[in-house]
Scaffold this motif. Structure first.
Motif, short mmCIF file in Angstrom:
data_model
loop_
_atom_site.label_atom_id
_atom_site.label_comp_id
_atom_site.label_asym_id
_atom_site.label_seq_id
_atom_site.Cartn_x
_atom_site.Cartn_y
_atom_site.Cartn_z
N SER A 94 -5.45 4.54 32.83
CA SER A 94 -5.10 3.67 33.94
C SER A 94 -4.41 4.50 35.01
CB SER A 94 -4.16 2.55 33.47
OG SER A 94 -4.83 1.68 32.60
N GLY A 95 -4.66 4.15 36.27
CA GLY A 95 -4.05 4.89 37.36
C GLY A 95 -4.31 4.26 38.71
N TYR A 96 -4.17 5.08 39.73
CA TYR A 96 -4.27 4.62 41.11
C TYR A 96 -5.16 5.56 41.90
CZ TYR A 96 0.19 3.06 39.16
OH TYR A 96 1.17 2.57 38.32
N THR A 97 -6.00 4.98 42.77
CA THR A 97 -6.85 5.79 43.64
C THR A 97 -7.23 4.96 44.86
OG1 THR A 97 -8.71 7.33 43.68
CG2 THR A 97 -9.10 5.22 42.58
N GLY A 98 -7.77 5.63 45.86
CA GLY A 98 -8.27 4.93 47.04
C GLY A 98 -7.24 4.70 48.12
N GLY A 99 -6.09 5.35 48.03
CA GLY A 99 -5.04 5.15 49.02
C GLY A 99 -4.66 6.41 49.75
N LEU B 36 -17.79 0.14 47.36
CA LEU B 36 -18.15 1.48 46.91
C LEU B 36 -17.33 2.44 47.76
CD1 LEU B 36 -22.03 1.19 46.61
CD2 LEU B 36 -20.31 0.99 44.81
N GLU B 37 -16.49 3.23 47.10
CA GLU B 37 -15.58 4.11 47.82
C GLU B 37 -15.66 5.51 47.22
OE1 GLU B 37 -11.60 2.44 48.23
OE2 GLU B 37 -12.40 0.42 47.87
N PRO B 38 -15.56 6.54 48.08
CA PRO B 38 -15.55 7.90 47.53
C PRO B 38 -14.29 8.12 46.70
CG PRO B 38 -15.09 7.93 49.89
CD PRO B 38 -15.43 6.51 49.53
N LEU B 39 -14.46 8.77 45.57
CA LEU B 39 -13.32 9.10 44.72
C LEU B 39 -12.61 10.30 45.31
CD1 LEU B 39 -11.65 8.67 42.14
CD2 LEU B 39 -13.24 10.23 40.99
N GLU B 40 -11.35 10.10 45.58
CA GLU B 40 -10.52 11.21 46.02
C GLU B 40 -9.58 11.52 44.87
OE1 GLU B 40 -9.12 10.25 49.96
OE2 GLU B 40 -11.17 10.06 50.69
N THR B 41 -8.32 11.61 45.09
CA THR B 41 -7.40 11.93 44.01
C THR B 41 -7.13 10.70 43.16
OG1 THR B 41 -6.34 13.56 45.43
CG2 THR B 41 -5.13 12.88 43.47
N PHE B 42 -7.19 10.88 41.85
CA PHE B 42 -6.85 9.83 40.90
C PHE B 42 -5.49 10.19 40.31
CE2 PHE B 42 -6.62 7.88 36.73
CZ PHE B 42 -7.09 6.60 36.96
N ALA C 48 -5.81 1.28 44.81
CA ALA C 48 -6.21 0.22 43.89
C ALA C 48 -5.71 0.58 42.50
CB ALA C 48 -7.74 0.09 43.85
N GLU C 49 -5.35 -0.44 41.74
CA GLU C 49 -5.13 -0.21 40.31
C GLU C 49 -6.52 0.04 39.74
OE1 GLU C 49 -2.84 -2.97 38.02
OE2 GLU C 49 -1.27 -3.11 39.55
N ALA C 50 -6.71 1.17 39.13
CA ALA C 50 -8.04 1.56 38.67
C ALA C 50 -7.94 2.19 37.29
CB ALA C 50 -8.65 2.56 39.66
N LEU C 51 -9.06 2.53 36.75
CA LEU C 51 -9.05 3.28 35.50
C LEU C 51 -10.22 4.22 35.46
CD1 LEU C 51 -11.34 1.97 33.48
CD2 LEU C 51 -9.61 0.27 33.17
N GLN C 52 -10.04 5.25 34.67
CA GLN C 52 -11.13 6.17 34.39
C GLN C 52 -11.51 5.96 32.93
OE1 GLN C 52 -9.68 10.07 35.75
NE2 GLN C 52 -10.86 9.71 37.62
N VAL C 53 -12.78 5.65 32.72
CA VAL C 53 -13.29 5.45 31.37
C VAL C 53 -14.24 6.59 31.06
CG1 VAL C 53 -15.05 3.82 32.23
CG2 VAL C 53 -14.46 3.85 29.79
N THR C 54 -13.95 7.30 29.98
CA THR C 54 -14.77 8.42 29.54
C THR C 54 -15.48 7.99 28.27
OG1 THR C 54 -13.22 10.00 30.50
CG2 THR C 54 -14.75 10.84 28.83
N PHE C 55 -16.80 8.12 28.28
CA PHE C 55 -17.60 7.62 27.16
C PHE C 55 -18.73 8.58 26.85
CE2 PHE C 55 -19.33 6.06 31.08
CZ PHE C 55 -20.71 6.06 30.92
N ASP C 56 -19.23 8.46 25.64
CA ASP C 56 -20.36 9.25 25.17
C ASP C 56 -21.62 8.42 25.41
OD1 ASP C 56 -22.37 10.52 23.75
OD2 ASP C 56 -21.18 10.77 21.92
N GLU C 57 -22.40 8.83 26.38
CA GLU C 57 -23.59 8.05 26.76
C GLU C 57 -24.66 8.04 25.67
OE1 GLU C 57 -23.76 12.08 28.82
OE2 GLU C 57 -22.26 10.55 28.56
N THR C 58 -24.52 8.88 24.64
CA THR C 58 -25.44 8.80 23.52
C THR C 58 -24.99 7.75 22.50
OG1 THR C 58 -24.35 10.53 22.20
CG2 THR C 58 -26.07 11.24 23.77
N ALA C 59 -23.74 7.29 22.62
CA ALA C 59 -23.21 6.27 21.71
C ALA C 59 -23.15 4.89 22.34
CB ALA C 59 -21.80 6.67 21.24
#
Length: 173
Positions: free
Chosen positions: A29-34, A127-133, A52-63
């Motif tokens: 969980s974190g913040y980005t877009g500001g 849809l917003e460009p990802l800058e610093t998270f 925005a209150e945001a999150l980064q989700v890291t997943f295994d696309e084979t699972a």
């Protein structure tokens, strides 16, 4: 491994869903877009930083297919509600997808288009460009698991987790 950065209102909700999803390896969980460097929870909640209150989700696309991760995003909040989720109001609670490159932007645009079929009102997800998270404070990481009897968890997050389980039973425990 693949990482997506998504905002769906309060980050505690999607955090709870994704942590129970097969193939997800990390949720942050974190913040980005500001515009303010190194924001904290209270500055973001003030609505003055643009984050925005945001999150980064890291997943295994084979699972777990990326389509499931994106489907859970649209299931876990109301993407037709502009700058609010329930009683949480302000741009910090916007529905947004933060893209790393043109390819991801196109992928997110297609996901919105596909999800629109399931909603009567127009989806307002930006849809917003990802800058610093900026990672959120430790208290916000895995909030639902650590605070199961908190009122917000009981009345707001529990139903969202239940809906995710019902719609994605194969993937959400």
């Amino acid at each position: 491994m693949q990482t997506l950065t998504l905002a769906a209102g309060c980050f505690w909700c999607l955090d709870a869903v994704y942590r129970r999803t097969t193939g997800v390896h990390e949720v942050l969980s974190g913040y980005t877009g500001g515009s303010m460097p190194d924001p904290d929870y209270y500055s973001v909640c003030s609505g003055t930083t643009g984050h925005a209150e945001a999150l980064q989700v890291t997943f295994d696309e084979t699972a777990v297919p990326e389509s499931v991760i994106l489907g859970l995003f649209f299931t876990g909040h109301d993407p037709t509600s502009l700058n609010r989720q329930g009683n949480d109001v302000g741009t910090q609670y916007r529905s947004a997808m933060f893209y790393r490159d043109d390819s991801e932007q196109e992928k997110f645009a297609r996901a919105i288009e596909q999800a629109q079929e399931h909603f009567d009102k127009p989806i307002v997800t930006t849809l917003e460009p990802l800058e610093t998270f900026y990672p959120a404070e430790e208290v916000h990481q895995d909030f639902y698991t650590r605070n199961p009897f908190n009122g917000y968890c009981t009345f707001i997050i529990d139903p969202k987790v239940a809906r995710a389980r019902a719609q994605y039973a194969e993937w959400v425990a």
